[in-house]
Design an enzyme around this catalytic site. Structure first.
Site: not given
Length: 359
Positions: A273, A321, A333
């Site tokens: 990520c 994240h 993402h």
């Protein structure tokens, strides 16, 4: 880039279910049979005693733990690279210091040999023995210059030795931190691999139909969270346009759609990520921290209602994240192992906050 082409907001229309029940005062009404449990709550034949929803949550928790460990791994790796660079620079400084000391010692030796050739008599004594006033005055000046040069030479030599000791001490300290970082990195790697292996083992025990239902549950949960988030009005009106660097970052990130998530990866074939977001902004000419936790800690924060395309949304309480906002309530993402870089609802996960790399 036509953002509207790749961005859509999925809104789920939930049908109302009418409960069937007989009026309480009608004595002859037949008992209503219990309704069947929904598919999400049904027990999994492959995993007795667990519903598919419980399995989904367990798998999600394992991948979340792997994501936290991935951030720790990436941070240790980034620091290791920095420390290795600093150690290399210190090594060059040590080599230069050693060469400087050798040169100064050579000059000091030359001065000592010159005095020896003069019979070992100090220059001051030779002047006193001189009977020529002009030679005496000229020599006195040269003696003063020589004494100052000698004093400066010794001072420079002393400073060079002190610098060398300092460089050596710093290098040793950097090596110690580097080795400690490598230990943390190895520990994080084991944790990542263990969590991912556990999640995959759990998934592998499911039947094909159950895996399909599990994916449907995952998507439904994301849709539900996105719809609820949009319903809160947290997403303010788009008043600020995307900056030139933000547009380039979005262009890079969306060009990676479909590439697989791999922990620790920074492209070009796969990403995690924060690898995706850091590389996207690097492509836009802006260097940002490597990990989502460092992006959250170091980049300027803004209110969710004020975010604009190109901003980074940090998720979960541990900032484990990150996704890039691309407008219309959507992000791009790299979700987790087993998934590819994709477009998703910005509110499909628990938002911690928003940061702006080009503020």
């Amino acid at each position: 880039m036509n953002r509207r082409r790749c961005v859509t907001v999925a809104i789920t229309v939930v049908c109302a279910l009418t409960a069937l029940a007989a009026p309480a005062h009608v004595a002859y009404a037949a008992p209503v049979p219990p309704t069947a449990p929904p598919a999400a709550a049904a027990a999994s034949p492959a995993l007795p005693g667990k519903s598919l929803e419980e399995v989904r949550r367990e798998i999600d928790a394992l991948y979340r733990q792997a994501a936290s460990a991935t951030d720790a791994y990436n941070l240790a790796e980034e620091r290791a690279r920095k420390q290795s660079t600093e150690i290399a620079e210190l090594g060059r400084a040590i080599a230069a210091g050693q060469a400087r000391i050798a040169e100064l010692r050579k000059r000091a030796g030359a001065a000592a040999r010159a005095q020896y050739r003069n019979g070992g008599i100090p220059d001051g004594a030779r002047l006193v023995l001189s009977g020529d006033p002009r030679l005496f005055l000229d020599g006195a000046g040269r003696v003063q210059q020589g004494q100052k040069a000698t004093k400066d030479l010794l001072g420079e030599l002393e400073q060079a030795q002190a610098d060398l000791e300092s460089y050596t001490k710093d290098a040793s300290s950097h090596w110690t931190r580097l080795e400690a970082g490598r230990v943390k990195q190895a520990k994080a790697k084991k944790e990542i691999e263990a969590r991912i292996a556990a999640a995959r083992a759990l998934e592998s025990r499911l039947r094909v139909t159950e895996r399909q239902r599990l994916l449907a549950l995952e998507r439904e949960e994301q849709r539900r969270a996105q719809t609820a988030w949009l319903g809160t009005g947290a997403l303010g009106p788009a008043t600020a346009g995307t900056g030139p660097q933000g547009s380039k970052a979005i262009e890079f990130a969306t060009a990676q759609l479909g590439k697989p998530y791999v922990w620790g990866a920074e492209g070009p074939d796969s990403y995690d990520c924060s690898g995706l977001t850091s590389q996207a902004w690097a492509a836009a000419g802006r260097s940002i921290p490597r990990t989502s936790q460092e992006q959250w800690r170091l980049l300027p924060r803004i209110d969710v209602k004020d975010m604009r395309p190109g901003d980074l949304i940090i998720y979960h309480a541990d900032a484990s994240h990150v996704g890039m906002y691309i407008g219309d309530g959507m992000i791009v993402h790299a979700p987790r192992p087993g998934r590819n870089v994709t477009v998703a609802g910005a509110g499909s996960m628990a938002i911690l906050g928003v940061v702006r790399p080009d503020k």
